[in-house]
Scaffold this motif. Structure first.
Motif, mmCIF file in Angstrom:
data_model
loop_
_atom_site.group_PDB
_atom_site.id
_atom_site.type_symbol
_atom_site.label_atom_id
_atom_site.label_comp_id
_atom_site.label_asym_id
_atom_site.label_seq_id
_atom_site.Cartn_x
_atom_site.Cartn_y
_atom_site.Cartn_z
ATOM 1 N N HIS A 186 12.206 6.931 2.590
ATOM 2 C CA HIS A 186 12.051 7.602 3.881
ATOM 3 C C HIS A 186 10.631 8.134 3.972
ATOM 4 O O HIS A 186 10.158 8.839 3.081
ATOM 5 C CB HIS A 186 13.046 8.744 4.027
ATOM 6 N N LEU A 187 9.959 7.800 5.044
ATOM 7 C CA LEU A 187 8.544 8.124 5.205
ATOM 8 C C LEU A 187 8.348 8.976 6.448
ATOM 9 O O LEU A 187 8.705 8.563 7.556
ATOM 10 C CB LEU A 187 7.745 6.828 5.302
ATOM 11 N N ALA A 195 3.856 2.417 4.068
ATOM 12 C CA ALA A 195 4.811 1.587 4.805
ATOM 13 C C ALA A 195 4.465 0.112 4.686
ATOM 14 O O ALA A 195 5.360 -0.744 4.682
ATOM 15 C CB ALA A 195 4.832 2.007 6.274
ATOM 16 N N ALA A 217 0.325 7.250 5.205
ATOM 17 C CA ALA A 217 1.707 6.882 5.517
ATOM 18 C C ALA A 217 1.786 5.423 5.945
ATOM 19 O O ALA A 217 2.690 4.684 5.527
ATOM 20 C CB ALA A 217 2.262 7.795 6.604
ATOM 21 N N ASP A 218 0.843 4.996 6.761
ATOM 22 C CA ASP A 218 0.830 3.598 7.203
ATOM 23 C C ASP A 218 0.623 2.658 6.015
ATOM 24 O O ASP A 218 1.227 1.579 5.955
ATOM 25 C CB ASP A 218 -0.264 3.383 8.240
ATOM 26 N N ARG A 264 11.148 5.207 8.960
ATOM 27 C CA ARG A 264 10.163 6.198 9.408
ATOM 28 C C ARG A 264 10.724 7.087 10.519
ATOM 29 O O ARG A 264 10.004 7.929 11.043
ATOM 30 C CB ARG A 264 8.885 5.492 9.878
ATOM 31 N N THR A 265 11.967 6.884 10.852
ATOM 32 C CA THR A 265 12.620 7.713 11.861
ATOM 33 C C THR A 265 14.007 8.079 11.363
ATOM 34 O O THR A 265 14.517 7.498 10.390
ATOM 35 C CB THR A 265 12.766 6.968 13.203
ATOM 36 N N SER A 293 2.499 9.871 10.329
ATOM 37 C CA SER A 293 1.818 8.691 10.879
ATOM 38 C C SER A 293 0.350 8.665 10.463
ATOM 39 O O SER A 293 -0.496 8.129 11.165
ATOM 40 C CB SER A 293 1.921 8.699 12.415
#
Length: 295
Positions: free
Chosen positions: A119-120, A131, A127-128, A143-144, A123
């Motif tokens: 779970h990230l 991911a 973080a990118d 991410r949500t 933004s």
């Protein structure tokens, strides 16, 4: 049956449900199973499909649940007696099943476990980068939504509601909560959060192995390297789901000495208030006869 079982395998995989796929690779007559017969074994001991009669299925169930715990595949050989030598080596195991009517079975048990979920939150460039890199390492990234069921969570917002995100991950039972921040910011966060000793052990500020990382991709590499180490070396796993069942109970058949996994269909008897479990009705009937009771 083969098409239905394949559809079931796909369904369980999509639903991230752990299971073991059992495939008969060799069967000697008069075994009722044949090479190519398949079944799946769920974490509660349920068997769907066919890999032999009741006695063989009991041995498969017990070995499959062990494989589900270790995550390591095993070639299981089920023998009707102990005359045939088969090495107990890594990747191969033997069980003597005295209730078999004859014919050895070799069954490959392959545990199919869900990919670890990451779970990230955030933004940021880091973080990118996380991911982008994580799927290549076998992670499923979200991410949500909620961190429920995640093996690890990473907070990389460089501000924002970091305490709230950390608390949400801890309350979800996530075993590793990493925060991308400086040492100074990390100390302030820990002072702000009212953590128990157990919760504090799960929070990792200034997350990532020290590899001298500077760029966002390098920092992402260091973060994922630490998470992989926690999984591979320290045994980090996802928290059990709220619907998770307790591990099935095992018992020893008092007649043949075979280990059986207790489930809804396990042969059972109560004698003088004591529960007994059996690999097959024949063992139960023999036990009841010796105890002077009718079956």
């Amino acid at each position: 049956m083969t098409a239905q079982l394949s559809e079931r395998v796909d369904e369980l995989t999509r639903s991230r449900v752990p299971f073991v796929q059992a495939t008969v690779v060799r069967a000697q007559e008069p075994s009722s199973a044949h090479a190519g017969d398949r079944a799946i074994v769920l974490a509660d001991g349920t068997i769907e499909g066919f890999v032999g009669g009741q006695c063989a299925a009991g041995s498969v169930r017990t070995a499959a649940l062990d494989a589900l715990q270790t995550g390591v595949g095993v070639l299981l050989r089920v023998l009707p007696d102990g005359d045939d030598v088969f090495p107990q080596t890594p990747g191969a195991s033997i069980v003597v099943n005295p209730c078999l009517s004859g014919g050895a079975l070799e069954i490959y048990l392959e545990p199919l476990l869900p990919s670890p979920a990451l779970h990230l939150a955030g933004s940021s460039p880091t973080a990118d980068a996380v991911a982008s890199l994580a799927p290549a390492l076998g992670f499923v990234v979200s991410r949500t939504g909620s961190p429920d069921g995640a093996t690890a969570a990473v907070v990389s917002t460089h501000g924002g509601d970091e305490p709230g995100m950390i608390r949400e991950a801890l309350d979800a039972g996530v075993g590793f909560v990493g925060v991308v921040c400086s040492h100074t910011r990390g100390e302030a966060l820990l002072a702000e959060l009212d953590l128990t000793a157990e919760e504090r052990a799960r929070v990792h500020t200034h997350v990532g192995l020290d590899i001298g990382a500077r760029t966002a991709p390098e920092i992402a590499l260091s973060i994922l390297a630490e998470i992989v180490r926690r999984i591979r070396v320290e045994g980090l796993t996802a928290p059990p789901g709220r619907e998770s069942l307790a591990p099935p109970v095992q018992a020893v058949d008092p007649v043949c000495g075979m280990t059986v996994t207790v489930g809804p269909d396990t042969v059972h008897a109560v004698v003088d208030g004591t529960d007994y479990w059996f690999c097959m009705p024949g063992c139960r009937d023999s036990f009841l006869a010796s105890a002077g009771q009718a079956s």
